[in-house]
Design a protein around this motif. Structure first.
Motif, short mmCIF file in Angstrom:
data_model
loop_
_atom_site.label_atom_id
_atom_site.label_comp_id
_atom_site.label_asym_id
_atom_site.label_seq_id
_atom_site.Cartn_x
_atom_site.Cartn_y
_atom_site.Cartn_z
N SER A 12 0.80 13.24 -0.97
CA SER A 12 -0.40 12.76 -0.27
C SER A 12 -0.04 11.92 0.95
O SER A 12 -0.91 11.58 1.75
CB SER A 12 -1.29 11.96 -1.22
N SER A 13 1.24 11.60 1.09
CA SER A 13 1.70 10.76 2.20
C SER A 13 2.49 11.54 3.24
O SER A 13 3.13 10.95 4.11
CB SER A 13 2.58 9.62 1.66
N GLY A 73 0.92 4.43 -0.62
CA GLY A 73 0.55 5.65 0.09
C GLY A 73 0.56 5.47 1.59
O GLY A 73 1.18 6.24 2.33
N ASN A 125 4.15 10.25 -11.14
CA ASN A 125 3.40 9.42 -10.19
C ASN A 125 3.93 9.57 -8.76
O ASN A 125 3.16 9.62 -7.80
CB ASN A 125 3.48 7.94 -10.59
N ASP A 171 0.88 -1.18 0.00
CA ASP A 171 0.00 0.00 0.00
C ASP A 171 0.91 1.23 0.00
O ASP A 171 1.18 1.81 1.05
CB ASP A 171 -0.90 -0.02 1.24
N ARG A 213 3.28 6.85 4.44
CA ARG A 213 2.81 7.58 5.63
C ARG A 213 3.42 6.96 6.90
O ARG A 213 3.77 7.67 7.84
CB ARG A 213 1.28 7.56 5.72
N LEU A 245 2.22 11.08 -5.04
CA LEU A 245 2.12 10.02 -4.04
C LEU A 245 2.81 10.45 -2.75
O LEU A 245 2.26 10.30 -1.65
CB LEU A 245 2.73 8.72 -4.57
N LEU A 246 4.00 10.99 -2.89
CA LEU A 246 4.72 11.48 -1.71
C LEU A 246 3.95 12.61 -1.04
O LEU A 246 3.80 12.63 0.18
CB LEU A 246 6.13 11.94 -2.11
#
Length: 199
Positions: free
Chosen positions: A176-177, A124, A169, A122, A128, A173-174
């Motif tokens: 949002s994390s 994302g 991409n 996963d 996190r 992604l980073l």
């Protein structure tokens, strides 16, 4: 342990004994990547998915004896290979899942992750989790000793726009994390994306 974790553990476990022999010339690339992280003496750093521990010595050199170096991997055979190569002297090895780290929140200054992103079940959520253990302003290095095109060729597959490590991409992604990408290099001889932990 879910199927994703079991598959990753088994994949790397089966290759651990021969891993360093397959990639004997990667040392300078690891050293150069660690140098770009801007680590300081006394810093606390995790090598997430440390494998046979090839980053541990450069990380130790960067943080000196006053710092803390941890190496975490899901595959016991990889950690055994790290001990066999005497790399455990550069850092403390943890048999641990990087998707649920046994570390306190904001307890680290940086995370180094070689070849890890493509194996996260996963991405994302897992990024996190890496962010959880890093203080605000801390650094994440996503590294591979060869670039995306060279890796795809080695694996006999086509490089597609959906590749998670493609900048278009990886950057969102980073973000949002909980990370802000600060640099991105995808060259024949290396892949290195650096990010800073945001509040």
């Amino acid at each position: 342990m879910n199927d994703d974790h079991t598959n990753v553990r088994d994949f790397f476990g089966a290759r651990a004994a021969r891993w360093d022999a397959r990639f004997p010339d990667d040392g300078p690339a690891y050293e150069a990547a660690v140098a770009e992280m801007g680590l300081r003496p006394g810093d606390r750093v995790l090598d997430a998915g440390c494998g046979t521990g090839r980053a541990l010595a450069p990380l130790r050199s960067a943080v000196t004896d006053t710092g803390v170096v941890l190496g975490a991997d899901l595959a016991p055979a990889m950690l055994e290979a790290a001990v066999g190569a005497r790399r455990d002297g550069a850092g403390r090895l943890l048999l641990a899942d990087v998707t649920a780290l046994p570390l306190r929140s904001a307890s680290l200054d940086a995370v180094f992750a070689a070849g890890l992103v493509a194996h996260l079940p996963d991405p994302g959520g897992n990024l996190r989790e890496l962010g959880r253990v890093v203080r605000p302003g801390g650094v994440l290095a996503l590294f591979h000793p060869i670039g995306r095109s060279a890796l795809a060729a080695r694996q006999g597959r086509a490089l597609t726009p959906e590749d998670l490590r493609a900048e278009h991409n990886l950057r969102p992604l980073l973000a949002s994390s909980g990370w802000t990408m600060t640099s991105y290099a995808d060259e024949e001889s290396r892949f290195l994306a650096l990010a800073v932990r945001t509040d």
